[in-house]
Design a protein around this motif. Structure first.
Motif, PDB file in Angstrom:
ATOM      1  N   MET A 263       6.824 -46.781  28.859  1.00  0.00           N
ATOM      2  CA  MET A 263       8.119 -47.062  28.249  1.00  0.00           C
ATOM      3  C   MET A 263       9.160 -46.130  28.862  1.00  0.00           C
ATOM      4  N   LYS A 264      10.287 -46.673  29.308  1.00  0.00           N
ATOM      5  CA  LYS A 264      11.314 -45.855  29.915  1.00  0.00           C
ATOM      6  C   LYS A 264      11.997 -45.005  28.850  1.00  0.00           C
ATOM      7  N   LYS A 265      12.204 -43.727  29.192  1.00  0.00           N
ATOM      8  CA  LYS A 265      12.727 -42.788  28.205  1.00  0.00           C
ATOM      9  C   LYS A 265      14.081 -43.226  27.678  1.00  0.00           C
ATOM     10  N   ASN A 266      14.923 -43.760  28.581  1.00  0.00           N
ATOM     11  CA  ASN A 266      16.273 -44.157  28.174  1.00  0.00           C
ATOM     12  C   ASN A 266      16.269 -45.259  27.125  1.00  0.00           C
ATOM     13  N   HIS A 267      15.168 -46.011  27.074  1.00  0.00           N
ATOM     14  CA  HIS A 267      15.157 -47.178  26.199  1.00  0.00           C
ATOM     15  C   HIS A 267      14.667 -46.874  24.795  1.00  0.00           C
ATOM     16  N   LEU A 268      14.164 -45.671  24.555  1.00  0.00           N
ATOM     17  CA  LEU A 268      13.426 -45.443  23.319  1.00  0.00           C
ATOM     18  C   LEU A 268      14.273 -45.583  22.075  1.00  0.00           C
ATOM     19  N   LYS A 269      15.506 -45.058  22.115  1.00  0.00           N
ATOM     20  CA  LYS A 269      16.296 -45.125  20.889  1.00  0.00           C
ATOM     21  C   LYS A 269      16.701 -46.560  20.565  1.00  0.00           C
ATOM     22  N   TYR A 270      16.758 -47.427  21.585  1.00  0.00           N
ATOM     23  CA  TYR A 270      17.075 -48.827  21.329  1.00  0.00           C
ATOM     24  C   TYR A 270      15.812 -49.601  20.987  1.00  0.00           C
ATOM     25  N   TRP A 271      14.706 -49.137  21.546  1.00  0.00           N
ATOM     26  CA  TRP A 271      13.415 -49.770  21.269  1.00  0.00           C
ATOM     27  C   TRP A 271      13.101 -49.737  19.782  1.00  0.00           C
ATOM     28  N   LEU A 272      13.448 -48.622  19.111  1.00  0.00           N
ATOM     29  CA  LEU A 272      13.124 -48.507  17.697  1.00  0.00           C
ATOM     30  C   LEU A 272      13.813 -49.595  16.895  1.00  0.00           C
TER      31      LEU A 272
ATOM     32  N   PHE B  35       6.920 -50.930  13.237  1.00  0.00           N
ATOM     33  CA  PHE B  35       7.844 -49.883  12.798  1.00  0.00           C
ATOM     34  C   PHE B  35       7.079 -48.628  12.392  1.00  0.00           C
ATOM     35  N   ASN B  36       6.032 -48.789  11.603  1.00  0.00           N
ATOM     36  CA  ASN B  36       5.272 -47.622  11.146  1.00  0.00           C
ATOM     37  C   ASN B  36       4.726 -46.815  12.307  1.00  0.00           C
ATOM     38  N   TYR B  37       4.212 -47.510  13.324  1.00  0.00           N
ATOM     39  CA  TYR B  37       3.638 -46.764  14.445  1.00  0.00           C
ATOM     40  C   TYR B  37       4.715 -46.058  15.258  1.00  0.00           C
ATOM     41  N   PHE B  38       5.717 -46.803  15.711  1.00  0.00           N
ATOM     42  CA  PHE B  38       6.683 -46.231  16.648  1.00  0.00           C
ATOM     43  C   PHE B  38       7.679 -45.297  15.973  1.00  0.00           C
ATOM     44  N   ALA B  39       7.931 -45.468  14.676  1.00  0.00           N
ATOM     45  CA  ALA B  39       8.834 -44.549  13.976  1.00  0.00           C
ATOM     46  C   ALA B  39       8.264 -43.136  13.947  1.00  0.00           C
ATOM     47  N   GLU B  40       6.937 -43.004  14.034  1.00  0.00           N
ATOM     48  CA  GLU B  40       6.330 -41.674  14.128  1.00  0.00           C
ATOM     49  C   GLU B  40       6.061 -41.293  15.579  1.00  0.00           C
ATOM     50  N   TRP B  41       5.674 -42.259  16.398  1.00  0.00           N
ATOM     51  CA  TRP B  41       5.311 -41.964  17.792  1.00  0.00           C
ATOM     52  C   TRP B  41       6.503 -41.467  18.605  1.00  0.00           C
ATOM     53  N   ILE B  42       7.648 -42.094  18.415  1.00  0.00           N
ATOM     54  CA  ILE B  42       8.811 -41.737  19.243  1.00  0.00           C
ATOM     55  C   ILE B  42       9.237 -40.286  19.040  1.00  0.00           C
ATOM     56  N   PRO B  43       9.484 -39.819  17.810  1.00  0.00           N
ATOM     57  CA  PRO B  43       9.884 -38.414  17.668  1.00  0.00           C
ATOM     58  C   PRO B  43       8.775 -37.430  18.054  1.00  0.00           C
TER      59      PRO B  43
ATOM     60  N   ASN C 192       4.270 -43.997  10.001  1.00  0.00           N
ATOM     61  CA  ASN C 192       2.880 -43.608   9.789  1.00  0.00           C
ATOM     62  C   ASN C 192       2.055 -44.318  10.865  1.00  0.00           C
ATOM     63  N   LYS C 193       1.695 -43.574  11.915  1.00  0.00           N
ATOM     64  CA  LYS C 193       1.028 -44.195  13.052  1.00  0.00           C
ATOM     65  C   LYS C 193      -0.293 -44.859  12.673  1.00  0.00           C
ATOM     66  N   GLN C 194      -1.088 -44.154  11.876  1.00  0.00           N
ATOM     67  CA  GLN C 194      -2.392 -44.681  11.521  1.00  0.00           C
ATOM     68  C   GLN C 194      -2.264 -45.977  10.723  1.00  0.00           C
ATOM     69  N   LEU C 195      -1.341 -45.976   9.761  1.00  0.00           N
ATOM     70  CA  LEU C 195      -1.101 -47.189   8.978  1.00  0.00           C
ATOM     71  C   LEU C 195      -0.584 -48.304   9.884  1.00  0.00           C
ATOM     72  N   GLY C 196       0.324 -47.956  10.789  1.00  0.00           N
ATOM     73  CA  GLY C 196       0.867 -48.960  11.700  1.00  0.00           C
ATOM     74  C   GLY C 196      -0.214 -49.616  12.540  1.00  0.00           C
ATOM     75  N   MET C 197      -1.149 -48.801  13.051  1.00  0.00           N
ATOM     76  CA  MET C 197      -2.251 -49.361  13.831  1.00  0.00           C
ATOM     77  C   MET C 197      -3.110 -50.284  12.978  1.00  0.00           C
ATOM     78  N   GLN C 198      -3.395 -49.862  11.754  1.00  0.00           N
ATOM     79  CA  GLN C 198      -4.208 -50.693  10.858  1.00  0.00           C
ATOM     80  C   GLN C 198      -3.519 -52.021  10.567  1.00  0.00           C
ATOM     81  N   GLN C 199      -2.209 -51.967  10.357  1.00  0.00           N
ATOM     82  CA  GLN C 199      -1.463 -53.191  10.076  1.00  0.00           C
ATOM     83  C   GLN C 199      -1.465 -54.129  11.279  1.00  0.00           C
TER      84      GLN C 199
END
Length: 412
Positions: free
Chosen positions: A1-10, A187-195, A212-219
């Protein structure tokens, strides 16, 4: 994932439709009965029966055949956003093997705009707004992804904010349809992964709910096993997530299954190659690498330089380190460089590692001038703090020392 795109990716973590089910046998059913019973096309089994073969063709990169099926859905449901979304989805997947390819941008955005227009009308007239909100979130998310890939930051941000607005309407509604759990999982995964991975973006994200990355993966795993439309798209993201989490066994199993389901999908075949290569499944990796290069030579849809770069490097590595066939290794290292040049991927690990390997081979063959050129190219084009640049600098230093010693011996 390109660094510049992360804040828009969320902002754009939702809404991609896919299936991974095998084509159903022909069935007799009264579509009118289903249409009267199910308010949402998302949960209408009659629509799923009609859409199954088309979506399977889409994900196996048989786009013309899929398009004919989607146009039938458009005829059946002319005022519903789903057919236009699926047609836009096909345009998006034409980009997936190489997202730098801009040829499909305009058609994808136009179809998503039509989807948005129809979904807005449904949103205004329906008491139950979940389904139109889902389509609105999904279509805006795709627009946001395309604009962020093209560095159209203002447009990406506006589309992303609209996607997030409608995603919130769908959150916590997975009991209505497993499709609606997809956005929650992303959302659960990337909202924790990005920061966690990009601390500088934390101030931008403080307004968002905590992830919550773990919850996001489970979902996402639940969606990947139970949903209809979003099943394969959940798996698409899980392949990336398993890589982030170093869960290589899961990545290998999922990539292999996805490729076996869609054997002409270049993205899944590429991931299967990568995961087999990382896990040391040499025979499988070599076989799939040759398959990719053969499909590139045939001009099959989606098979191009990005996949070719991966496949050529794997074969070069095996010929160099296992088969000890140096001429073949040199051939495939050069192919890796050629494919990388086509995509202008001059800082990629495949490109730089191929140059270093050719430099070492040239050294062994006493062609010190060629070796030095390979190493200098790495230093010139690689990222300054990368391991490849450090290795190339060390090699240049040792090579210069060797050449000085040889000149001294000749003088003596």
């Amino acid at each position: 994932m390109k660094k510049n795109h992360l804040k828009y990716w969320l902002f754009s973590l939702i809404g991609l439709f896919v299936v991974c089910q095998s084509p159903l046998h022909a069935q007799l059913y009264a579509s009118a009965d289903f249409d009267s019973k199910y308010e949402m096309l998302l949960s209408n089994p009659g629509v799923q029966i009609e859409a199954t073969e088309a979506i399977n063709k889409l994900y196996n990169f048989k786009f013309a055949e899929a398009d004919a099926e989607f146009r039938w859905l458009k005829y059946r449901y002319p005022n519903h956003p789903m057919p236009y979304f699926l047609m836009g989805l096909a345009e998006w997947w034409k980009m997936v093997p190489n997202t730098d390819d801009t040829r499909y941008d305009a058609s994808c955005i136009a179809l998503m705009d039509t989807c948005i227009s129809l979904a807005e009308k449904l949103y205004d007239i329906r008491e139950n707004k979940i389904e139109p909100a889902f389509f609105l979130a999904a279509a805006y998310a795709f627009k946001g992804r395309i604009h962020s890939e093209r560095k159209h930051w203002t447009r990406a941000t506006l589309a992303g904010k609209s996607a997030l607005k409608y995603m919130e309407k769908c959150q916590g509604k997975s009991e209505l349809s497993p499709e609606l759990l997809f956005g929650d999982g992303l959302f659960n995964y990337f909202a924790e992964w990005i920061p966690d991975n990009y601390p500088l973006l934390k101030p931008i994200l403080w307004l968002f709910p905590k992830g919550n990355k773990q919850l996001g993966m489970q979902q996402l795993e639940k969606v990947g096993n139970n949903a209809f439309y979003t099943r394969t798209e959940a798996r698409y993201f899980l392949l990336q997530i398993y890589g982030y989490e170093n869960q290589y066994a899961k990545s290998y199993d999922l990539a292999k299954y996805s490729w076996e389901t869609y054997p002409d999908n270049p993205y899944f075949e590429r991931y299967y190659l990568r995961s087999a290569f990382v896990r040391g499944q040499a025979a499988e990796a070599e076989k799939i690498a040759n398959s990719i290069l053969t499909k590139i030579d045939k001009g099959m849809p989606g098979y191009e330089a990005v996949s070719g770069r991966n496949a050529a490097y794997a074969l070069a590595y095996y010929y160099n380190n296992y088969h000890r066939d140096i001429p073949k290794a040199k051939e495939y290292y050069q192919k890796t460089i050629d494919f990388s040049t086509k995509t202008k991927s001059f800082t990629s690990g495949y490109y730089l590692s191929s140059l270093i390997s050719l430099g070492k081979i040239a050294e062994n063959e006493k062609d010190f001038t060629a070796a030095l050129e390979y190493y200098k190219t790495v230093v010139d084009r690689g990222e300054k703090k990368s391991s490849q640049v450090k290795e190339a600098k060390d090699a240049i230093s040792k090579l210069n020392k060797t050449r000085r010693e040889e000149r001294r011996k000749r003088r003596d």
